[in-house]
Design an enzyme around this catalytic site. Structure first.
Site, PDB file in Angstrom:
ATOM      1  N   HIS A  20      -4.265   5.039  -1.769  1.00 33.96           N
ATOM      2  CA  HIS A  20      -5.009   4.890  -0.524  1.00 33.96           C
ATOM      3  C   HIS A  20      -4.421   5.786   0.562  1.00 33.96           C
ATOM      4  O   HIS A  20      -5.163   6.316   1.383  1.00 33.96           O
ATOM      5  CB  HIS A  20      -4.993   3.430  -0.068  1.00 33.96           C
ATOM      6  CG  HIS A  20      -5.655   2.518  -1.041  1.00 33.96           C
ATOM      7  ND1 HIS A  20      -6.946   2.068  -0.873  1.00 33.96           N
ATOM      8  CD2 HIS A  20      -5.229   1.992  -2.214  1.00 33.96           C
ATOM      9  CE1 HIS A  20      -7.275   1.301  -1.890  1.00 33.96           C
ATOM     10  NE2 HIS A  20      -6.244   1.233  -2.723  1.00 33.96           N
ATOM     11  N   ASP A 110      -9.167   2.048   5.867  1.00 33.38           N
ATOM     12  CA  ASP A 110      -9.337   1.910   4.429  1.00 33.38           C
ATOM     13  C   ASP A 110     -10.255   0.722   4.186  1.00 33.38           C
ATOM     14  O   ASP A 110     -10.288  -0.222   4.975  1.00 33.38           O
ATOM     15  CB  ASP A 110      -7.960   1.668   3.799  1.00 33.38           C
ATOM     16  CG  ASP A 110      -7.982   1.754   2.307  1.00 33.38           C
ATOM     17  OD1 ASP A 110      -8.478   0.797   1.676  1.00 33.38           O
ATOM     18  OD2 ASP A 110      -7.522   2.765   1.765  1.00 33.38           O
TER      19      ASP A 110
END
Length: 171
Positions: A20, A110
């Site tokens: 991520h 995210d």
């Protein structure tokens, strides 16, 4: 106050797992090359190295995550632990940043973080970066149907399904 695109300030929240962090930092580099001012807002746990990105501003928050404890967990438990430890400190840090001289114009988070909650509380636009593959994204749309048909959650295995449904409720 309306400002030019060249001076817009974006806050990016990478989820603190490598799969991520890397795409979020790549997006930040691209946006910076287009004239945006970038602040990376991150947990202490698995933090990106500011020396690798000297053109960004970095703001971190204490998360209380024990790396040794998390290392022994499965991925679903890791995700739940990180979310539980990071959500409120993230909100608090963004409120502090917004009260300063260099306020943020937009949040990019995210998909595992609740950036929508932060954006909503601060009255900011919000963009989500999904770091998974297009196939995974398409498959995630099937979860609701599988639940309606009674296939999910599998008895005793509610983990990823519950996480996904929790995200749907925030959208």
């Amino acid at each position: 106050m309306v400002r030019s695109r060249a001076s817009l300030h974006l806050a990016l929240f990478p989820f603190p797992l490598q799969g991520h962090i890397t795409p979020m930092m790549q997006l930040a580099s691209l946006l910076h090359s287009r004239g945006f001012s970038i602040t990376i807002v991150h947990a202490h746990f698995n933090a990106p190295d500011p020396r690798n990105h000297p053109h960004f501003r970095f703001e971190s928050f204490a998360d209380g995550i024990d790396p040794d404890l998390v290392a022994g967990m499965g991925i679903i438990d890791q995700v739940y632990t990180i979310i539980a430890h990071c959500e409120q400190p993230l909100v608090s840090l963004m409120k502090r940043i917004q009260s300063g001289d260099e306020f943020v114009d937009c949040i990019v988070s995210d998909s595992l973080y609740s950036g929508g909650r932060v954006a909503g509380e601060l009255g900011l636009p919000w963009v989500v970066l999904r770091t998974n593959s297009p196939t995974s994204f398409m498959l995630s749309g099937s979860f609701v149907l599988l639940h309606q048909l009674g296939y999910l959650p599998v008895k005793g295995e509610a983990g990823i399904f519950s996480l996904f449904c929790g995200q749907l409720k925030t959208l």
